[in-house]
Design a protein around this motif. Structure first.
Motif, short mmCIF file in Angstrom:
data_model
loop_
_atom_site.label_atom_id
_atom_site.label_comp_id
_atom_site.label_asym_id
_atom_site.label_seq_id
_atom_site.Cartn_x
_atom_site.Cartn_y
_atom_site.Cartn_z
N ARG A 31 42.74 36.67 30.75
CA ARG A 31 43.91 36.46 29.87
C ARG A 31 43.66 35.39 28.82
NH1 ARG A 31 49.77 37.13 31.00
NH2 ARG A 31 49.94 38.94 32.33
N LEU A 59 49.59 34.45 36.92
CA LEU A 59 48.13 34.45 36.95
C LEU A 59 47.59 34.51 38.37
CD1 LEU A 59 47.34 31.79 34.20
CD2 LEU A 59 46.91 34.24 34.06
N GLU A 111 47.88 38.00 39.71
CA GLU A 111 46.84 38.86 39.14
C GLU A 111 45.47 38.57 39.72
OE1 GLU A 111 46.97 38.60 34.89
OE2 GLU A 111 48.97 39.51 34.79
N ALA A 112 45.20 37.31 40.04
CA ALA A 112 43.90 36.92 40.58
C ALA A 112 43.82 37.07 42.10
CB ALA A 112 43.59 35.48 40.19
N LEU A 157 42.39 30.13 35.85
CA LEU A 157 42.87 31.47 36.15
C LEU A 157 42.85 32.38 34.92
CD1 LEU A 157 45.79 30.65 38.59
CD2 LEU A 157 43.68 31.86 39.15
N GLU A 166 39.37 33.55 34.81
CA GLU A 166 39.13 34.51 35.89
C GLU A 166 39.77 35.87 35.62
OE1 GLU A 166 40.24 34.82 40.61
OE2 GLU A 166 39.83 32.85 39.76
N THR A 167 40.97 35.87 35.08
CA THR A 167 41.69 37.12 34.86
C THR A 167 41.43 37.76 33.50
OG1 THR A 167 43.67 36.01 34.00
CG2 THR A 167 43.57 36.41 36.39
#
Length: 72
Positions: free
Chosen positions: A70, A40, A43-44, A64, A67-68
Motif C-alpha cells: 500500500r 493494514l 490485510e497482512a 505494514l 509489506e502489503t
C-alpha cells in the motif's frame, strides 16, 4: 517579481520528520492511525500490538505499508 509557487519544486517528503523526533510521539496513537493500523494488520494477517505510542504506530504503519504494497 518573485515566483511564490515553490510547490512545483518542493520535495513532498521534505517536511516529514522521523517519528523519534516528534514532540507528541509518546502520546497515544490518533484515531486515524488506529483505524489504518487495523486495516493494514488485517490485510497482512497480523495483530496490532496493544499500548503503541503515536511514533510506534507511525513506524508500524510504514512497515505494514511496505509489506502489503500500500505504500507504493
Amino acid at each position: 517579481m518573485t515566483d511564490r509557487d515553490s510547490s512545483a519544486h518542493a520535495n513532498p517528503r521534505g517536511a516529514i520528520k522521523d517519528p523519534d523526533e516528534w514532540v507528541t510521539g509518546d502520546e497515544p496513537p490518533t484515531a486515524a492511525q488506529e483505524s489504518y493500523l487495523a486495516t493494514l494488520s488485517r490485510e497482512a494477517g497480523t495483530e496490532v500490538p496493544d499500548g503503541l505510542t503515536k511514533a510506534e504506530a507511525a513506524r508500524r504503519i510504514d512497515a505494514l505499508q511496505e509489506e502489503t504494497g500500500r505504500g507504493q
